[in-house]
Design an enzyme around this catalytic site. Structure first.
Site, PDB file in Angstrom:
ATOM      1  N   ASP A 113       0.876  -1.159   0.000  1.00 45.27           N
ATOM      2  CA  ASP A 113       0.000   0.000   0.000  1.00 45.27           C
ATOM      3  C   ASP A 113       0.922   1.220   0.000  1.00 45.27           C
ATOM      4  O   ASP A 113       2.105   1.118   0.326  1.00 45.27           O
ATOM      5  CB  ASP A 113      -0.880  -0.035   1.262  1.00 45.27           C
ATOM      6  CG  ASP A 113      -1.753   1.194   1.383  1.00 45.27           C
ATOM      7  OD1 ASP A 113      -2.365   1.604   0.376  1.00 45.27           O
ATOM      8  OD2 ASP A 113      -1.827   1.759   2.494  1.00 45.27           O
ATOM      9  N   ASP A 123      -0.009   5.116   0.991  1.00 42.63           N
ATOM     10  CA  ASP A 123      -0.170   6.070   2.091  1.00 42.63           C
ATOM     11  C   ASP A 123      -0.240   5.357   3.437  1.00 42.63           C
ATOM     12  O   ASP A 123      -1.060   4.469   3.638  1.00 42.63           O
ATOM     13  CB  ASP A 123      -1.436   6.909   1.868  1.00 42.63           C
ATOM     14  CG  ASP A 123      -1.410   7.646   0.529  1.00 42.63           C
ATOM     15  OD1 ASP A 123      -0.314   8.012   0.067  1.00 42.63           O
ATOM     16  OD2 ASP A 123      -2.490   7.841  -0.053  1.00 42.63           O
TER      17      ASP A 123
END
Length: 190
Positions: free
Chosen positions: A14, A16
């Site tokens: 991922d 952020d």
């Protein structure tokens, strides 16, 4: 179809809250993008150990009309360049532009982005790991059939751990940060 590049060792990350600081106001420009400590070094370690790093990220800023595709592409080019300057490589980036209300298959926790990556490359999902800071990331890994799901405590990780426990979902490993996650992956994912 037969010409797709074979990637033997893959780690999905991922963005952020894992690679860079997350923001409740979203990351809307390169100026707002701030790498988390040791995240570039973590990607370098993946690269040095033969892992292909593929980013899997929800970016609803597009459909919220907060950022253009061109600006998001610029942020991603700059991120890849900054990682490369430290000796790491991001192989590819797959993003979902939709809001939760759009009901798409590519927005995590749905597995659409990982399936897109598997369409682009030959990947044995059972031999992969997904690293994220949210319950959606861990659920996406399970929904896609990834062999390993690693939760990092950066970003939303502490909140995610409670959400997952309430759903009786347990990641394979809970890491302090991406660097810790990568050390675990190097030892446990072949």
């Amino acid at each position: 179809m037969g010409n797709r590049e074979l990637l033997k060792k893959v780690v999905f990350l991922d963005r952020d809250g894992v690679i860079n600081q997350d923001s409740p106001c979203y990351i809307k420009s390169w100026a707002e993008f701030e790498f988390l400590p040791r995240s570039r070094e973590a990607i370098k370690q993946l690269t040095l150990n033969g892992f292909a790093t593929i980013i899997i990220t929800n970016q609803s800023v597009i459909n919220r009309n907060m950022v253009s595709i061109k600006e998001l592409d610029y942020i991603h080019r700059m991120m890849k360049k900054a990682v490369q300057s430290r000796g790491g490589e991001i192989k590819d980036i797959f993003f979902c532009p939709h809001t939760p209300e759009d009901g798409c298959n590519c927005r995590k926790p749905n597995p659409g982005l990982i399936h897109k990556a598997r369409q682009a490359y030959r990947i044995d999902l059972e031999a992969t790991a997904m690293v994220g800071d949210s319950a959606k990331d861990i659920e996406c890994a399970l929904n896609a059939g990834c062999g390993n799901a690693v939760l990092v405590k950066t970003g939303n990780g502490l909140k995610a751990e409670k959400i997952l426990a309430n759903k009786s979902i347990y990641p394979d490993y809970v890491a302090r940060d991406l660097y810790d996650a990568v050390n675990w992956i190097i030892k446990h994912v072949n």
